[in-house]
Design an enzyme around this catalytic site. Structure first.
Site, PDB file in Angstrom:
ATOM      1  CB  SER B 149      31.577  42.599  96.435  1.00 32.93           C
ATOM      2  OG  SER B 149      30.980  40.829  95.845  1.00 32.93           O
ATOM      3  NE  ARG B 219      39.051  36.474  87.812  1.00 37.78           N
ATOM      4  CZ  ARG B 219      39.327  37.691  88.782  1.00 37.78           C
ATOM      5  NH1 ARG B 219      37.885  37.380  89.563  1.00 37.78           N
ATOM      6  NH2 ARG B 219      39.508  38.607  88.136  1.00 37.78           N
ATOM      7  CG  ASP B 316      25.421  43.685  91.441  1.00 39.03           C
ATOM      8  OD1 ASP B 316      25.583  42.038  90.492  1.00 39.03           O
ATOM      9  OD2 ASP B 316      25.968  44.059  92.163  1.00 39.03           O
ATOM     10  CG  HIS B 349      28.835  42.485  91.609  1.00 36.92           C
ATOM     11  ND1 HIS B 349      28.294  42.855  92.594  1.00 36.92           N
ATOM     12  CD2 HIS B 349      30.007  41.657  92.141  1.00 36.92           C
ATOM     13  CE1 HIS B 349      29.078  42.572  93.258  1.00 36.92           C
ATOM     14  NE2 HIS B 349      30.007  41.958  92.849  1.00 36.92           N
TER      15      HIS B 349
END
Lengths: 382, 382
Positions: B149, B219, B316, B349
């Protein structure tokens, strides 16, 4: 310029029982009609709206040339849903902030603004309220119920709750229920609103404020999910807002996409009611006709009698084509008459509101077919 | 249980020039090392972290059996990146809230907590800071730089800023830059934080509060984008949290997915620093090595000398395989040595952090190859 539309309102004294328990009484429904109801009252089309829309579906208001209805490209004289042939009814749903009774209005018993005490309303409740409006308008049976997104859920629900009252259901960019990701996005938006200190437990009206921060965030999230990845890259990409140099700031706008989202959030927070946002996203979450049938959509749809057109858009990741195909499959398993168009459009979920020649042609051709039906009452209600 | 890891820290007096202008001086970098540097110092692997991670990559802390590092399944004795063969270095980036100097620390000149005045740091700045740490550790040339990432962006950046200092770049679930949708999600998260009344312009420390509402929303959005649609449907679907009956409420938790997201948001807001969140998402937004080359990634990557492994995961949608393929294509156009694995994994992901036999095998096999290289210094730096 489009034709002139005139908003109307109908008052209902009698309590409407609600799916979540209890009822609502003494409420108003805002609506508009376009075209003329024919002699045998067989040409009425009900249009159901999605999250950020209303009864103002087509036309413009007198003296407001830019006030086109949200589906003005679809509905009007000579348009795919041709108001020279159809009597089109747009109705604003209960709980909305655009005219029908909602959280911003006083509770008839107490006089206090409903706020967060407005009852939780469902797609089914809306459909039942719409049916009562049709009673008053003298429409016993609709030529079609038409809606996109959440409006498509209402069209589907109509076919289950009032199967004898409609000939066709046109369900665009919709789904038989929300999946976990859809619910998740709704939940984040709701949390942003509810945790805004200006929300005051949903009674912010009394405090003279609105939870604008939360509404902005909710709308920004919404906008991301309405657009496809492709269209975002094409419209905005990594383009900077000003010049060619980076500012290196965590809080200033740097990219065009940021500027677009902030603008959309700001605009939305200036006119949309926070409690309405909660109610409408919850109605989306709850809609799930298969639920009462142990998750069996085919069984749930077995009561439907309408003929169906379903339309989906390839880049719509909010209500993906696979979700429309679930409905198509279940209808076919019930030997219903179903047409299905999957339009290869780049615009994501927003595509259902936009001009796309193939989409418009599908709709025009289907509604032309409806208009030309030789329609002895009740024929399809086999 | 894993091996025991021991956090370390290194102080740097000399100013580090920053891409956004200015510099930072008198800062600390937290790091950990696992395994032994070999005699010719050719077995060092640098691991770069993503948003919510740190220098604690593998192992557990003494007396804390559940404190496994974030990539403990990947790195350790006998694991794909085998610390019996490699000397692995995990380093916490500048601006973090997990040990290295960040917004929660005092500015060395004024003694005032940095807060929102912490300089904007970029992937390139992190890479340069990491290079200085390696100088101090006596590592002139790395066997590999490895990251997933945002960590993958650092590995890619390493190959451009310090092409002679590394033999391999392992770039997992990453991208050559963020697209508009990625930036959009970051921007919504940042707006949620910055518009939280408890943010106080980024100097909330002085007020004894944290912008927990904003962090929770940030979040929650993050979690939605880390998971695939499929995995969300499988893990949560439309499952209710309690029993079988709906509560019909706009604010209570109704679905399991809501409960999960609220919990994740709550937990995150209790330990993550809001200013760090802004800094790290901005570093993601800014990363774009092709920018200085008029958008030509092939030209941008022409200075790379490392051999590459790229890994992506089919589900992803945050950093889709297509983005990894852009890097592969540009490297091949530069006649670089590239391996590419596209893993058919359902986890979105998040897959880069999870156990998947095919993924682990690819990594193990690639790192085994690195360990077995006959390595006269500078051979690949053609």
């Amino acid at each position: 310029m489009s034709f002139i539309a005139t908003p109307q309102s109908m008052h209902f004294d009698e309590p409407l029982p609600l799916q979540g328990g209890g009822s609502i009484h003494d409420y108003d429904l805002a609506f508009e009609t376009y075209g003329q109801l024919n002699a045998d009252k067989s040409n009425a089309v009900l249009v159901c709206h999605a999250l950020n829309a209303s009864h103002h579906v087509a036309g413009v208001y007198e003296g407001q040339p830019k006030s086109e209805g949200w589906w003005d490209n679809m509905i009007g004289p000579g348009k795919p849903v041709d108001t020279n042939r159809f009597f089109v009814i747009g109705v604003n749903n209960l709980g909305s902030c655009f005219g029908s009774t909602g959280p911003m209005h006083p509770h008839p018993d107490t006089g206090r603004i409903y706020g967060a005490d407005f009852p939780v309303v469902t797609v089914e409740d809306w459909v039942d309220a719409q049916a009562r409006l049709l009673d008053r308008l003298g429409v016993a049976r609709l030529a079609a119920v038409l809606g996109g997104s959440l409006g498509g859920m209402q069209a589907l629900s109509w076919s289950l709750r009032h199967p004898q009252r409609m000939r066709h259901a046109v369900v665009v960019a919709s789904a038989p229920n929300l999946n976990a990701e859809n619910i998740a996005f709704n939940e984040v938006a709701r949390r942003a609103i509810v945790t805004d200190p200006d929300f005051h437990g949903g009674h912010f009206y009394e405090h003279g404020v609105v939870p604008a921060r939360g509404l902005r965030i909710a709308r920004m999230i919404g906008h991301i999910t309405y657009l496809s990845d492709d269209v975002m890259n094409q419209k905005f990409g990594r383009q900077l807002r000003e010049g060619l140099d980076l500012k290196y700031s965590t809080q200033d706008v740097e990219f065009q996409i940021e500027s677009y989202l902030r603008y959309q959030g700001e605009k939305f927070s200036s006119y949309f009611d926070a409690n309405t946002y909660l109610l409408i996203t919850r109605a989306l979450d709850y809609f799930d006709p298969a639920r009462a049938h142990g998750g069996d959509l085919t069984e749930a749809l077995s009561v439907a009698r309408a003929r169906f057109l379903l339309v989906s858009f390839t880049t719509d990741w909010r209500f993906a084509p696979a979700r429309s195909r679930e409905i198509v499959k279940s209808l076919l398993e019930n030997n219903r008459d179903v047409s299905y168009a999957e339009i290869d459009a780049p615009h994501g979920h927003d595509a259902f509101l936009l001009d796309d020649a193939r989409y418009m042609n599908v709709m025009r051709s289907y509604f032309d077919g409806i208009a030309e039906e030789d329609q002895p009452a009740g024929k399809e209600a086999a």
